[in-house]
Design an enzyme around this catalytic site. Structure first.
Site, PDB file in Angstrom:
ATOM      1  N   ASP A 124     -17.242   7.064  -1.556  1.00 28.67           N
ATOM      2  CA  ASP A 124     -15.975   6.948  -0.825  1.00 28.67           C
ATOM      3  C   ASP A 124     -15.707   8.320  -0.198  1.00 28.67           C
ATOM      4  O   ASP A 124     -16.379   9.302  -0.538  1.00 28.67           O
ATOM      5  CB  ASP A 124     -14.859   6.544  -1.800  1.00 28.67           C
ATOM      6  CG  ASP A 124     -13.512   6.304  -1.113  1.00 28.67           C
ATOM      7  OD1 ASP A 124     -13.478   6.171   0.130  1.00 28.67           O
ATOM      8  OD2 ASP A 124     -12.485   6.260  -1.825  1.00 28.67           O
ATOM      9  N   ARG A 158     -13.618  -8.448   0.943  1.00 26.90           N
ATOM     10  CA  ARG A 158     -12.213  -8.139   0.650  1.00 26.90           C
ATOM     11  C   ARG A 158     -11.360  -9.378   0.931  1.00 26.90           C
ATOM     12  O   ARG A 158     -10.476  -9.733   0.158  1.00 26.90           O
ATOM     13  CB  ARG A 158     -11.732  -6.977   1.536  1.00 26.90           C
ATOM     14  CG  ARG A 158     -12.215  -5.603   1.115  1.00 26.90           C
ATOM     15  CD  ARG A 158     -11.569  -5.157  -0.187  1.00 26.90           C
ATOM     16  NE  ARG A 158     -10.110  -5.140  -0.090  1.00 26.90           N
ATOM     17  CZ  ARG A 158      -9.392  -4.160   0.462  1.00 26.90           C
ATOM     18  NH1 ARG A 158      -9.985  -3.092   0.913  1.00 26.90           N
ATOM     19  NH2 ARG A 158      -8.069  -4.237   0.510  1.00 26.90           N
ATOM     20  N   HIS A 167      -7.127   1.102  -6.570  1.00 28.12           N
ATOM     21  CA  HIS A 167      -7.376   0.202  -5.426  1.00 28.12           C
ATOM     22  C   HIS A 167      -8.062  -1.066  -5.976  1.00 28.12           C
ATOM     23  O   HIS A 167      -9.237  -1.308  -5.738  1.00 28.12           O
ATOM     24  CB  HIS A 167      -8.259   0.915  -4.400  1.00 28.12           C
ATOM     25  CG  HIS A 167      -8.269   0.283  -3.043  1.00 28.12           C
ATOM     26  ND1 HIS A 167      -7.526  -0.839  -2.714  1.00 28.12           N
ATOM     27  CD2 HIS A 167      -8.946   0.621  -1.903  1.00 28.12           C
ATOM     28  CE1 HIS A 167      -7.741  -1.153  -1.452  1.00 28.12           C
ATOM     29  NE2 HIS A 167      -8.598  -0.291  -0.946  1.00 28.12           N
ATOM     30  N   CYS A 222     -16.396   1.789   0.319  1.00 23.24           N
ATOM     31  CA  CYS A 222     -15.220   0.937   0.556  1.00 23.24           C
ATOM     32  C   CYS A 222     -14.736   1.000   2.009  1.00 23.24           C
ATOM     33  O   CYS A 222     -14.025   0.111   2.442  1.00 23.24           O
ATOM     34  CB  CYS A 222     -14.104   1.312  -0.403  1.00 23.24           C
ATOM     35  SG  CYS A 222     -13.590   3.016  -0.241  1.00 23.24           S
ATOM     36  N   GLN A 241     -10.038  -3.663  -3.746  1.00 27.49           N
ATOM     37  CA  GLN A 241     -11.325  -3.171  -3.276  1.00 27.49           C
ATOM     38  C   GLN A 241     -12.417  -3.450  -4.308  1.00 27.49           C
ATOM     39  O   GLN A 241     -13.455  -4.038  -3.995  1.00 27.49           O
ATOM     40  CB  GLN A 241     -11.234  -1.657  -3.001  1.00 27.49           C
ATOM     41  CG  GLN A 241     -12.537  -1.053  -2.529  1.00 27.49           C
ATOM     42  CD  GLN A 241     -12.957  -1.620  -1.175  1.00 27.49           C
ATOM     43  OE1 GLN A 241     -12.182  -1.642  -0.242  1.00 27.49           O
ATOM     44  NE2 GLN A 241     -14.187  -2.093  -1.073  1.00 27.49           N
ATOM     45  N   ARG A 296       0.878  -1.187   0.000  1.00 31.39           N
ATOM     46  CA  ARG A 296       0.000   0.000   0.000  1.00 31.39           C
ATOM     47  C   ARG A 296       0.906   1.224   0.000  1.00 31.39           C
ATOM     48  O   ARG A 296       1.551   1.527   1.010  1.00 31.39           O
ATOM     49  CB  ARG A 296      -0.914  -0.009   1.224  1.00 31.39           C
ATOM     50  CG  ARG A 296      -1.550   1.345   1.456  1.00 31.39           C
ATOM     51  CD  ARG A 296      -2.672   1.312   2.435  1.00 31.39           C
ATOM     52  NE  ARG A 296      -3.828   0.674   1.848  1.00 31.39           N
ATOM     53  CZ  ARG A 296      -5.061   0.725   2.359  1.00 31.39           C
ATOM     54  NH1 ARG A 296      -5.275   1.383   3.480  1.00 31.39           N
ATOM     55  NH2 ARG A 296      -6.066   0.134   1.771  1.00 31.39           N
TER      56      ARG A 296
HETATM   57  N1   CP Z   1     -11.145  -0.197   2.149  1.00 31.01           N
HETATM   58  C1   CP Z   1      -9.885  -0.279   2.610  1.00 31.01           C
HETATM   59  O1   CP Z   1      -8.949  -0.521   1.866  1.00 31.01           O
HETATM   60  O2   CP Z   1      -9.775  -0.109   3.956  1.00 31.01           O
HETATM   61  P1   CP Z   1      -8.407   0.106   4.753  1.00 31.01           P
HETATM   62  O3   CP Z   1      -7.866   1.437   4.327  1.00 31.01           O
HETATM   63  O4   CP Z   1      -8.796   0.092   6.195  1.00 31.01           O
HETATM   64  O5   CP Z   1      -7.464  -0.990   4.409  1.00 31.01           O
HETATM   65  N1  NVA Z   2      -9.919   6.705  -1.422  1.00 26.04           N
HETATM   66  C1  NVA Z   2      -9.569   6.245  -0.111  1.00 26.04           C
HETATM   67  C2  NVA Z   2      -9.778   4.775  -0.016  1.00 26.04           C
HETATM   68  C3  NVA Z   2      -9.473   4.181   1.328  1.00 26.04           C
HETATM   69  C4  NVA Z   2      -9.624   2.697   1.344  1.00 26.04           C
HETATM   70  C5  NVA Z   2      -8.132   6.605   0.203  1.00 26.04           C
HETATM   71  O1  NVA Z   2      -7.281   6.460  -0.691  1.00 26.04           O
HETATM   72  O2  NVA Z   2      -7.849   7.031   1.315  1.00 26.04           O
END
Ligand code: CP
Ligand code: NVA
Length: 303
Positions: free
Chosen positions: A222, A290, A130, A262, A133, A103
């Site tokens: 989101d 997920r 993502h 999400c 997701q 990530r």
């Molecule tokens: N939706 C998602 O990826 O959640 P986190 O940021 O908690 O991993």
């Molecule tokens: N768009 C959000 C998604 C979190 C899972 C972010 O990038 O923070």
């Protein structure tokens, strides 16, 4: 040759179909208490430059259920590209582990990681995409709808990494995708163009949430401020006024509409408590799925 999951478009339509069905099978096995350990003895490294609840826990528990284990690496541990180059991190880590989930902020970082790692790399979210997701979300839709073809999905809010991944999904699976964002927060232009030129889905971009949700089967939202954009939160809250998913917006959709998010949610901003906790919400099913879809991805790439 090793395969990565950096974007949904790394898989063809048939592969996505297989992943979804394999996730359903694995979910059944897990629910009925069957032991299924195709990744026994394997290790997944998990590199995080940003915080996480779902991604971290679902990958860790998923690996454990498949007989493998994980190594969690916080931003302080690796200091990707600062303490050591991305390429060297990739080269070294591939000597220890069987797969890497990362990530990261810049999407180019996960691309570079995959380029230099001889083991599969999975994108656990970048500023651009993502994929895990939206693959999980497709699984959630498949479960209640029975198939995905032509699903009317209205994404309302920021044209961010999740919106971009919906566009990538629309490049592979026939959807009726409508995206409503404020003018200055539209999704990535190249990804939008690719989704349109793939000619598989109908893709509408609008600034009008009501137009997007007309007869929609899914309303998706989101956060307005993604991780890393916190300094702009106030400005964003201003521009996103009118893009809240609330009861009034739901009234323009199908009676049977499902609401998706999400997570994490900023309740009272992009979505109301009433909608999030109401009868149309499948938000916590999404969170669960997920794990099931990622188990299918892990087995496909690492078994
Ligand atoms: N939706 C998602 O990826 O959640 P986190 O940021 O908690 O991993
Ligand atoms: N768009 C959000 C998604 C979190 C899972 C972010 O990038 O923070």
């Amino acid at each position: 040759m090793k395969k990565d999951l950096l974007a949904i478009t790394d898989f063809g339509a048939e592969e996505i179909g297989h992943l979804l069905h394999s996730a359903l099978e694995m979910k059944d096995k897990t629910k009925s208490g069957k032991v299924h350990i195709p990744l026994a003895g394997k290790t997944l490294a998990m590199i995080f430059q940003k915080p996480s609840n779902r991604t971290r826990v679902s990958f860790q528990v998923g690996m454990y259920q498949l007989g493998g284990q994980t190594v969690y690496l916080s931003p302080e541990d690796i200091q990707l590209g600062q303490r050591e180059s991305v390429a060297d991190v990739a080269r070294v880590m591939a000597r220890y582990v069987d797969g890497i989930m990362a990530r990261l902020f810049g999407h180019e970082l996960v691309v570079e990681l995959a380029q230099y790692a001889s083991v599969p790399v999975i994108n656990g979210l970048t500023d651009l995409l993502h994929p895990c997701q939206v693959l999980g979300d497709l699984l959630t839709i498949l479960e209640w709808r029975g198939n995905l073809d032509g699903t009317k999905v209205a994404y309302v809010g920021d044209g961010n990494n999740v919106a971009n991944s919906w566009l990538n999904a629309a490049s592979r699976i026939p959807l009726d995708l409508r995206i409503a964002t404020p003018p200055r927060y539209q999704p990535d232009e190249q990804i939008l163009e690719k989704a349109r030129s793939a000619g598989i889905s109908s893709v509408l971009l609008t600034n009008d949430p009501q137009e997007a949700v007309h007869q929609a089967e899914v309303i998706y939202t989101d956060v307005w401020t993604s991780m890393g954009q916190e300094a702009d939160a106030e400005k964003r809250a201003h521009y996103f006024t009118g893009y809240q998913v609330n009861e009034a917006l739901l009234a323009h959709a199908s009676d049977q509409v499902k609401v998706m998010h999400c997570l994490p949610a900023h309740r009272g901003q992009e979505i109301t408590d009433q909608v999030m906790d109401g009868p149309h919400s499948v938000i916590f099913d999404q969170a669960e799925n997920r794990m099931h879809i990622q188990k299918a991805v892990l087995v496909k790439l690492m078994a």
